[in-house]
Design a protein around this motif. Structure first.
Motif, PDB file in Angstrom:
ATOM      1  N   UNK A 116      -1.723  43.103  54.750  1.00  0.00           N
ATOM      2  CA  UNK A 116      -0.153  43.617  54.426  1.00  0.00           C
ATOM      3  C   UNK A 116      -0.097  44.513  53.193  1.00  0.00           C
ATOM      4  N   UNK A 117       0.896  45.356  53.276  1.00  0.00           N
ATOM      5  CA  UNK A 117       1.239  46.090  52.037  1.00  0.00           C
ATOM      6  C   UNK A 117       2.821  46.143  51.839  1.00  0.00           C
ATOM      7  N   UNK A 118       3.020  45.815  50.528  1.00  0.00           N
ATOM      8  CA  UNK A 118       4.407  45.753  50.133  1.00  0.00           C
ATOM      9  C   UNK A 118       4.381  46.931  48.907  1.00  0.00           C
ATOM     10  N   UNK A 119       4.832  48.051  49.435  1.00  0.00           N
ATOM     11  CA  UNK A 119       4.770  49.142  48.558  1.00  0.00           C
ATOM     12  C   UNK A 119       3.696  50.207  49.364  1.00  0.00           C
ATOM     13  N   UNK A 120       4.204  51.436  49.597  1.00  0.00           N
ATOM     14  CA  UNK A 120       3.213  52.265  50.401  1.00  0.00           C
ATOM     15  C   UNK A 120       3.428  53.729  49.645  1.00  0.00           C
ATOM     16  N   UNK A 121       3.292  53.681  48.232  1.00  0.00           N
ATOM     17  CA  UNK A 121       3.248  54.749  47.426  1.00  0.00           C
ATOM     18  C   UNK A 121       1.866  55.376  47.160  1.00  0.00           C
ATOM     19  N   UNK A 122       1.947  56.004  46.057  1.00  0.00           N
ATOM     20  CA  UNK A 122       0.444  56.242  45.478  1.00  0.00           C
ATOM     21  C   UNK A 122      -0.732  55.522  45.751  1.00  0.00           C
ATOM     22  N   UNK A 123      -0.438  54.183  45.185  1.00  0.00           N
ATOM     23  CA  UNK A 123      -1.685  52.990  45.283  1.00  0.00           C
ATOM     24  C   UNK A 123      -1.532  52.587  46.646  1.00  0.00           C
ATOM     25  N   UNK A 124      -0.507  51.965  47.148  1.00  0.00           N
ATOM     26  CA  UNK A 124      -0.486  51.208  48.228  1.00  0.00           C
ATOM     27  C   UNK A 124      -1.015  52.318  49.600  1.00  0.00           C
ATOM     28  N   UNK A 125      -0.361  53.512  49.530  1.00  0.00           N
ATOM     29  CA  UNK A 125      -1.316  54.099  50.720  1.00  0.00           C
ATOM     30  C   UNK A 125      -2.597  54.468  50.675  1.00  0.00           C
ATOM     31  N   UNK A 126      -3.052  54.639  49.478  1.00  0.00           N
ATOM     32  CA  UNK A 126      -4.676  54.881  49.246  1.00  0.00           C
ATOM     33  C   UNK A 126      -5.285  53.553  49.597  1.00  0.00           C
ATOM     34  N   UNK A 127      -4.988  52.234  48.978  1.00  0.00           N
ATOM     35  CA  UNK A 127      -5.808  51.094  49.485  1.00  0.00           C
ATOM     36  C   UNK A 127      -5.661  50.974  50.986  1.00  0.00           C
ATOM     37  N   UNK A 128      -4.111  51.445  51.395  1.00  0.00           N
ATOM     38  CA  UNK A 128      -4.464  51.331  53.179  1.00  0.00           C
ATOM     39  C   UNK A 128      -5.508  52.329  53.808  1.00  0.00           C
ATOM     40  N   UNK A 129      -5.614  53.433  53.081  1.00  0.00           N
ATOM     41  CA  UNK A 129      -6.555  54.410  53.775  1.00  0.00           C
ATOM     42  C   UNK A 129      -7.978  53.804  53.458  1.00  0.00           C
ATOM     43  N   UNK A 130      -8.343  52.968  52.652  1.00  0.00           N
ATOM     44  CA  UNK A 130      -9.705  52.377  52.317  1.00  0.00           C
ATOM     45  C   UNK A 130      -9.686  51.265  53.361  1.00  0.00           C
ATOM     46  N   UNK A 131      -8.699  50.535  53.509  1.00  0.00           N
ATOM     47  CA  UNK A 131      -8.504  49.278  54.543  1.00  0.00           C
ATOM     48  C   UNK A 131      -8.993  49.844  55.817  1.00  0.00           C
ATOM     49  N   UNK A 132      -8.166  50.737  56.325  1.00  0.00           N
ATOM     50  CA  UNK A 132      -8.557  51.227  57.743  1.00  0.00           C
ATOM     51  C   UNK A 132      -9.622  52.043  57.747  1.00  0.00           C
ATOM     52  N   UNK A 133     -10.311  52.538  57.051  1.00  0.00           N
ATOM     53  CA  UNK A 133     -11.712  53.207  56.945  1.00  0.00           C
ATOM     54  C   UNK A 133     -12.845  51.889  57.200  1.00  0.00           C
ATOM     55  N   UNK A 134     -12.329  50.772  56.698  1.00  0.00           N
ATOM     56  CA  UNK A 134     -13.244  49.682  56.428  1.00  0.00           C
ATOM     57  C   UNK A 134     -13.092  48.745  57.749  1.00  0.00           C
ATOM     58  N   UNK A 135     -12.389  49.343  58.652  1.00  0.00           N
ATOM     59  CA  UNK A 135     -12.117  48.561  59.716  1.00  0.00           C
ATOM     60  C   UNK A 135     -10.811  47.308  60.012  1.00  0.00           C
ATOM     61  N   UNK A 136     -10.205  47.306  58.697  1.00  0.00           N
ATOM     62  CA  UNK A 136      -9.045  46.442  58.819  1.00  0.00           C
ATOM     63  C   UNK A 136      -7.844  46.971  59.608  1.00  0.00           C
ATOM     64  N   UNK A 137      -7.002  46.042  60.218  1.00  0.00           N
ATOM     65  CA  UNK A 137      -5.663  46.488  60.304  1.00  0.00           C
ATOM     66  C   UNK A 137      -4.690  46.472  59.245  1.00  0.00           C
TER      67      UNK A 137
END
Ligand SMILES: NC(=O)c1ccc[n+]([C@@H]2O[C@H](COP(=O)([O-])OP(=O)(O)OC[C@H]3O[C@@H](n4cnc5c(N)ncnc54)[C@H](OP(=O)(O)O)[C@@H]3O)[C@@H](O)[C@H]2O)c1
Length: 222
Positions: free
Chosen positions: A5-26
């Motif tokens: 889960x992400x609280x904050x989807x700015x510079x850092x949140x969106x980048x970590x979300x990109x890494x997460x989906x690329x590693x198979x996470x929801x």
């Protein structure tokens, strides 16, 4: 562990979300303005991503990343994060966050503030000293020569272990700075902050870090 889960989807949140989906996470992402404002990021992240409110993202995540301006930390929902690992990327910039007396006096640290706000969660400080765009650029497989490292701090060893494994999946070694109260060693204006350093170099950086008041005293003595 399947959902971050992400609280904050700015510079850092969106980048970590990109890494997460690329590693198979929801991923379930949220911001302050509401899920409708995240449609283009969700479209980019693909079918394993959805937008939600912060409370929903907190509830959905097995691990939850808090990546917001520090001044808003009291807005992080408490109850849905009970028992969960919370990764804290926040830094303190008084120009942006206003003055927070207990940080100005160095009586506490940024992640201890979040931990005090979330007494039933297990806060781990991580990803606070790496620039957002570098997150998807600098990762390398485990064992790579000169692999970049990320500092963590936290009071719960099992939570730190889980976050270290995630950091490894994202492409980085981990250096454990110790409990949350040691997190100041990787705050802004310390040697490791922003540097593209290996684990060995970051350990050295942490050992050399000085408190702001000691930095000021050293500067005044020059
Ligand atoms: N940028 C970097 O390279 C970097 C590197 C390491 C650490 N950090 C630290 O990480 C944190 C985030 O930085 P950033 O650069 O990603 O900031 P940012 O680009 O300004 O994004 C902040 C995000 O937090 C959201 N937000 C703000 N208040 C919120 C609340 N009460 N509830 C839910 N979401 C909220 C914002 O939503 P809205 O847009 O809807 O307001 C936005 O999605 C900061 O503390 C920063 O110091 C940043």
């Amino acid at each position: 562990m399947k959902t971050i889960g992400f609280i904050g989807a700015g510079h850092i949140g969106s980048q970590l979300a990109r890494l997460a989906v690329s590693r198979g996470y929801n991923v379930v992402i949220s911001n302050s303005r509401g899920p409708d404002t995240l449609s283009s990021l969700v479209a980019e992240l693909g079918p394993n991503a959805r937008a939600a409110t912060s409370a929903e993202a907190a509830k959905a995540g097995d691990i939850v990343v808090v990546s917001i301006p520090l001044k808003n930390y009291r807005g992080v929902p408490v109850a849905p994060l009970t028992g969960k690992i919370v990764i804290d990327t926040e830094n303190y910039y008084s120009q942006r966050d206003g003055h927070i007396p207990e940080l100005d006096s160095e009586a506490t640290t940024t992640s201890e503030l979040l931990q005090a706000h979330l007494p039933t969660s297990r806060v781990v400080k991580a990803f606070n000293h790496i620039t957002a765009q570098e997150l998807t650029r600098d990762g390398q497989p485990s064992g790579s020569k000169n692999r970049r490292a990320v500092v963590i701090a936290g009071d719960d060893p099992a939570a730190k272990g889980a976050v270290s494994r995630l950091i490894d999946e994202f492409g980085y070694d981990t250096v454990d700075a110790g409990p949350l109260k040691e997190g100041w060693r990787i705050q802004r204006d310390t040697p490791g902050y922003g540097a593209r350093h290996t684990a060995e170099q970051l350990r050295d950086d942490l050992a050399k870090a000085k408190r702001y008041k000691d930095q000021a005293a050293a500067h005044a003595a020059r």
